[in-house]
Structure formats: structure tokens, C-alpha cells
Write a protein that holds these residues in place. Structure first.
Motif, PDB file in Angstrom:
ATOM      1  N   ALA A 136      62.585 -39.877  72.506  1.00 59.57           N
ATOM      2  CA  ALA A 136      62.036 -41.197  72.170  1.00 59.57           C
ATOM      3  C   ALA A 136      61.992 -42.053  73.427  1.00 59.57           C
ATOM      4  O   ALA A 136      62.831 -41.915  74.320  1.00 59.57           O
ATOM      5  N   TYR A 144      54.200 -51.606  72.944  1.00 61.06           N
ATOM      6  CA  TYR A 144      54.132 -50.566  71.927  1.00 61.06           C
ATOM      7  C   TYR A 144      52.859 -50.714  71.082  1.00 61.06           C
ATOM      8  O   TYR A 144      52.152 -49.726  70.843  1.00 61.06           O
ATOM      9  N   MET A 148      49.965 -47.901  70.888  1.00 62.62           N
ATOM     10  CA  MET A 148      49.625 -47.199  69.653  1.00 62.62           C
ATOM     11  C   MET A 148      48.190 -47.475  69.224  1.00 62.62           C
ATOM     12  O   MET A 148      47.524 -46.568  68.692  1.00 62.62           O
ATOM     13  N   GLU A 157      46.981 -39.124  68.116  1.00 58.09           N
ATOM     14  CA  GLU A 157      48.240 -39.275  67.387  1.00 58.09           C
ATOM     15  C   GLU A 157      49.080 -37.998  67.388  1.00 58.09           C
ATOM     16  O   GLU A 157      50.302 -38.058  67.420  1.00 58.09           O
ATOM     17  N   SER A 160      51.600 -37.822  70.177  1.00 55.42           N
ATOM     18  CA  SER A 160      52.627 -38.862  70.295  1.00 55.42           C
ATOM     19  C   SER A 160      53.815 -38.642  69.359  1.00 55.42           C
ATOM     20  O   SER A 160      54.419 -39.587  68.873  1.00 55.42           O
ATOM     21  N   VAL A 161      54.169 -37.376  69.153  1.00 52.44           N
ATOM     22  CA  VAL A 161      55.345 -37.043  68.356  1.00 52.44           C
ATOM     23  C   VAL A 161      56.320 -36.243  69.220  1.00 52.44           C
ATOM     24  O   VAL A 161      55.917 -35.578  70.168  1.00 52.44           O
ATOM     25  N   ASN A 162      57.590 -36.325  68.882  1.00 48.81           N
ATOM     26  CA  ASN A 162      58.603 -35.606  69.656  1.00 48.81           C
ATOM     27  C   ASN A 162      58.854 -34.219  69.071  1.00 48.81           C
ATOM     28  O   ASN A 162      58.184 -33.793  68.123  1.00 48.81           O
ATOM     29  N   THR A 166      58.754 -36.585  64.873  1.00 42.97           N
ATOM     30  CA  THR A 166      58.774 -38.026  64.617  1.00 42.97           C
ATOM     31  C   THR A 166      58.217 -38.751  65.849  1.00 42.97           C
ATOM     32  O   THR A 166      58.000 -38.130  66.892  1.00 42.97           O
ATOM     33  N   PRO A 167      57.992 -40.053  65.764  1.00 39.15           N
ATOM     34  CA  PRO A 167      57.350 -40.764  66.881  1.00 39.15           C
ATOM     35  C   PRO A 167      58.086 -40.633  68.215  1.00 39.15           C
ATOM     36  O   PRO A 167      59.305 -40.817  68.288  1.00 39.15           O
ATOM     37  N   TYR A 169      57.073 -42.596  70.836  1.00 45.32           N
ATOM     38  CA  TYR A 169      57.125 -43.988  71.289  1.00 45.32           C
ATOM     39  C   TYR A 169      57.587 -44.880  70.154  1.00 45.32           C
ATOM     40  O   TYR A 169      57.153 -44.733  69.006  1.00 45.32           O
ATOM     41  N   ARG A 170      58.450 -45.845  70.501  1.00 48.41           N
ATOM     42  CA  ARG A 170      59.019 -46.723  69.482  1.00 48.41           C
ATOM     43  C   ARG A 170      59.210 -48.127  70.054  1.00 48.41           C
ATOM     44  O   ARG A 170      59.473 -48.285  71.244  1.00 48.41           O
TER      45      ARG A 170
END
Length: 190
Positions: A136, A144, A148, A157, A160-162, A166-167, A169-170
Motif C-alpha cells: 500500500a 489520491y 484515482m 484499475e 492499481s491493486v496489490n 486490494t487497493p 493506493y490509499r
């Protein structure tokens, strides 16, 4: 964000300049991140000078204190959890390549008051962050939101997941809750 804004006023007409000689900016950012963790209920573990930290849970370790300072090259703050501890790399306003290479291919978290969303939005950059071990990356809400919006507009999109799906970037406002959820538990909860 308010503490950071006090340290970095944007209205130059009202900025009287530093009160004294500027100190180590990186250390200030690390201590600000440590304070956020402490306020969330994850205090810094005591590390008497030249000694190992006194482990307590929940807690975090500053990698610039005591004997842990020999591991400083790995990152700035350690969050104990399984299967591998998380290493937080704290930056100020710009990520550049310094953030990318700070993960050292171990499970890492990026934390910073990043101002340039375009540092993060190419598919290649997202792949590199994941390849280097980032679970993250936390940034101000304004950055952010811009990031996004761009990722969605470009249809990226899926990048942009780990590793946990899950996201990647946060917003920085989610940092405390996320770290509280994983400390002493599992980084897979990110």
C-alpha cells in the motif's frame, strides 16, 4: 495533514521562514508518521541508545534508533506482523525513484504527503511498485482523488491493486486504521 501543513506552509506571503536552522527533514517526517501510529494505539517501542527495542504489542519500531539503526537502509519504521514484518518507507512530498527502490523487495508500505499524482499513475509504475514489494502507498486525499480519477479514466484499475487484490493506493486518512488492523496479525489483511 494539519501537522504537515504547519511544517510546510503553502501561502508564501505568510511564511516568515524557519524559526531556526532546518534539521533533518527525513527524520521529521518519520517522527510525524510515528506520531500518527502512536495516536492510533500503536506506540513506538522503547529502544535505549545503542540497544535493541523492547518488544511490545501492539507497537512499532523506529529503524533509526538503538541497534536497529544498522537496518535503516531497509526503511524507516517496522510494523510487526506475519508472514513478514511490514517496513514503512516515509517520504515527504515527492516519491521519485527514492520511494520505488526503498522497498528492497520486502513487504513495504509507502507513506508521504505526495503532491504529484502523475508520479504514480502509469501502468508500468504500478507494476514496479508491486514488483518491489509495496502492499500500500498512502498519500493526501487530494492527490489520491486526482490519481484515482486518472486511473479510472484511463481504464487502468486492474493495475492499481496489490498482491492481496486490494487497493495499492490509499488516502492517508486510512493509514491508522489499516496499520491497527495488521499489527501483530497478518499483512494479508491489507
Amino acid at each position: 495533514m494539519q501537522a504537515f501543513d504547519v511544517q510546510h506552509p503553502q501561502a508564501y506571503a505568510f511564511n516568515p521562514g524557519p524559526y531556526g536552522t532546518p534539521r533533518n527533514g527525513g527524520l521529521i517526517m518519520e517522527l510525524l508518521c510515528s506520531e500518527v501510529l502512536t495516536n492510533a494505539g500503536i506506540p513506538a517501542m522503547a529502544a535505549p541508545q545503542r540497544q535493541w527495542p523492547e518488544w511490545q504489542m501492539p507497537g512499532h519500531v523506529l529503524l533509526n534508533e538503538g541497534r536497529m539503526s544498522s537496518l535503516k537502509a531497509f526503511g524507516d519504521i517496522l510494523i510487526p506482523c506475519a508472514p513478514t514484518n511490514l517496513i514503512i518507507s516515509v517520504k515527504s512530498q515527492a516519491a521519485r525513484e527514492r520511494l520505488l527502490y526503498s522497498a528492497n523487495s520486502i513487504e513495504a508500505i509507502g507513506f508521504g504527503f505526495f503532491q504529484e499524482a502523475d508520479e504514480f499513475w502509469t501502468p508500468r509504475r504500478m507494476v514496479l511498485y508491486k514488483r518491489m514489494g509495496f502492499s500500500a502507498i498512502y498519500m493526501p486525499s487530494e492527490t489520491y482523488d486526482e490519481l484515482m480519477d486518472h486511473i479510472v479514466t484511463e481504464g487502468h484499475e486492474d493495475f492499481s491493486v496489490n498482491v492481496n487484490g486490494t487497493p495499492l493506493y490509499r488516502p492517508i486518512t486510512a493509514f491508522s486504521d489499516d496499520m491497527l488492523r495488521v499489527v501483530g496479525r497478518s499483512s494479508a489483511l491489507l
